[in-house]
Design a protein around this motif. Structure first.
Motif, short mmCIF file in Angstrom:
data_model
loop_
_atom_site.label_atom_id
_atom_site.label_comp_id
_atom_site.label_asym_id
_atom_site.label_seq_id
_atom_site.Cartn_x
_atom_site.Cartn_y
_atom_site.Cartn_z
N PRO A 54 0.91 -1.29 -0.07
CA PRO A 54 0.01 -0.16 0.06
C PRO A 54 0.91 1.12 -0.03
O PRO A 54 1.81 1.22 0.45
N ARG A 55 0.42 2.34 -0.52
CA ARG A 55 1.20 3.56 -0.43
C ARG A 55 1.16 4.17 0.66
O ARG A 55 0.23 4.02 1.47
N ARG A 56 2.21 4.70 0.83
CA ARG A 56 2.34 5.52 2.27
C ARG A 56 2.27 7.04 2.05
O ARG A 56 2.80 7.40 1.04
#
Length: 113
Positions: A54-56
């Motif tokens: 997942p993008r942070r």
């Protein structure tokens, strides 16, 4: 000249009459299709493939709205002085001032951000 022909043929009159469109009875607002579209679902490639991480962090763009208004010259001077004093951008100065003044009264405090 004894044979008088009509000025226009009779069938020409019928061909040039306005005709209804093929979709005249279709409601343009009705977006539903008569038959649901079938979308093929791809089979999973293999069970040992890991899903992407997942993008942070923050999203690339945050949701904003245009804010175009006329300001008094003294208010514009205050904003310019705050920006020159290192308080951030014009947007940041205006947002923080609004949060400070109306944040608790209408929902979000200045320290929430």
């Amino acid at each position: 000249m004894s044979d008088q022909k009509p000025e226009r043929p009779g069938d020409l009159r019928n061909r040039r009459r306005p005709q209804a469109a093929a979709d005249e009875r279709v409601d343009p607002v009705d977006y539903r299709q008569t038959e649901p579209a079938r979308i093929p679902i791809p089979a999973p490639a293999s069970p040992n493939v890991t899903p992407p991480a997942p993008r942070r962090g923050r999203p690339r763009r945050e949701v904003t709205v245009p804010f175009s208004t006329r300001l008094a010259l003294d208010v514009q001077d205050l904003i310019d002085a705050a920006v020159d004093g290192g308080e951030g951008t014009i947007r940041n100065v205006v947002e923080e001032a609004i949060r400070e003044k109306y944040g608790q009264q209408y929902g979000t405090a200045a320290k929430d951000r």
